[in-house]
Design an enzyme around this catalytic site. Sequence first.
Site, PDB file in Angstrom:
ATOM      1  N   GLU A 199      67.748  45.486  27.069  1.00 13.24           N
ATOM      2  CA  GLU A 199      67.701  44.391  28.036  1.00 13.24           C
ATOM      3  C   GLU A 199      67.537  43.048  27.340  1.00 13.24           C
ATOM      4  O   GLU A 199      66.992  42.957  26.234  1.00 13.24           O
ATOM      5  CB  GLU A 199      66.549  44.553  29.044  1.00 13.24           C
ATOM      6  CG  GLU A 199      66.790  45.560  30.141  1.00 13.24           C
ATOM      7  CD  GLU A 199      66.162  46.895  29.841  1.00 13.24           C
ATOM      8  OE1 GLU A 199      66.564  47.903  30.462  1.00 13.24           O
ATOM      9  OE2 GLU A 199      65.278  46.946  28.967  1.00 13.24           O
ATOM     10  N   THR A 200      67.988  42.001  28.037  1.00  8.63           N
ATOM     11  CA  THR A 200      67.804  40.611  27.643  1.00  8.63           C
ATOM     12  C   THR A 200      67.363  39.851  28.888  1.00  8.63           C
ATOM     13  O   THR A 200      67.864  40.115  29.987  1.00  8.63           O
ATOM     14  CB  THR A 200      69.118  40.007  27.102  1.00  8.63           C
ATOM     15  OG1 THR A 200      69.513  40.732  25.929  1.00  8.63           O
ATOM     16  CG2 THR A 200      68.964  38.537  26.745  1.00  8.63           C
TER      17      THR A 200
END
Length: 295
Positions: free
Chosen positions: A47-48
């Site tokens: 994830e970002t």
Amino acid sequence: MRTYPFVTVDVFTDRRFGGNQLAVFPDARGLSDAEMQSLAAEFNLSETTFVLPPTDPANTARVRIFHRTAEMPFAGHPNVGTGYVLADRAVDGVLRFEEIAGLVEVRVERDAAGTLTGTTISAPQALTLGGELPVPLAAACAGIDPAGIITARHAPTLAADGGSWRLLVEVTPEAMAAAGPDIAGFRRTVAAHAELGGQLSLYLYRREGAGLRARMFSPLSGTWEDAATGSAATPLAGFLLHLGGEDSSAIDIVQGVEMGRPSLLRAAARRTEGGIRATVGGGCVPVLRGEAMLG
């Protein structure tokens, strides 16, 4: 040329190159949805996160979470890590993040000397249980013999508390060690169960001393194996409390060992008038700083 600073942190660990990696853009104003998705794909992490001004000024920020191919309503380690990065914005040690799944409260943790060590988040929704999946299908996804799945307390069960459905599966130590995602098994399972919406995250756990060991596979969304999954730890903690008779419980979960990125997730759950609510917390370590350059 537009430039956007970012930082990366290792989450649910007290040392660099352990835990789960996360990239955080502390000021994402001006980025389009497509650019956020492209940056998340470029980083190629599980994830970002992208931080924007809150809709309600009483809250700290609006936080958007993207994995490699799509936006997520809620996720665990992105909130723990983003809370760590934004800790200086806390009021009385608390941050409040607006997300698709609801409001996420983040409590900042410091040691006796006042040094920032990590955060603990509250899942935005109460525990929700979905259906059960057949043991042979769950075993096929994990690439293990069905005999390796323990059903004495529960069958493979879908659970969530604001994030995506997680299939919670108790396994033997031997099955845990042997497991690996079988992409064909995942595809057969989602084809047979429309309620999964074409996606499936498989969360295997087993008892280890007073705590748990876990592994998580989500290959259809690009995460072959995850080093630490906070949004699976919270529904698991809630589900185990649901199965028992206690008012509250706490449990440590070790994940990522097989990947060489050991993680420690401190999960807890409690019964409330609105259902079972859960939290998860852990340490964070900063790793990288840089800038993304966009035309």
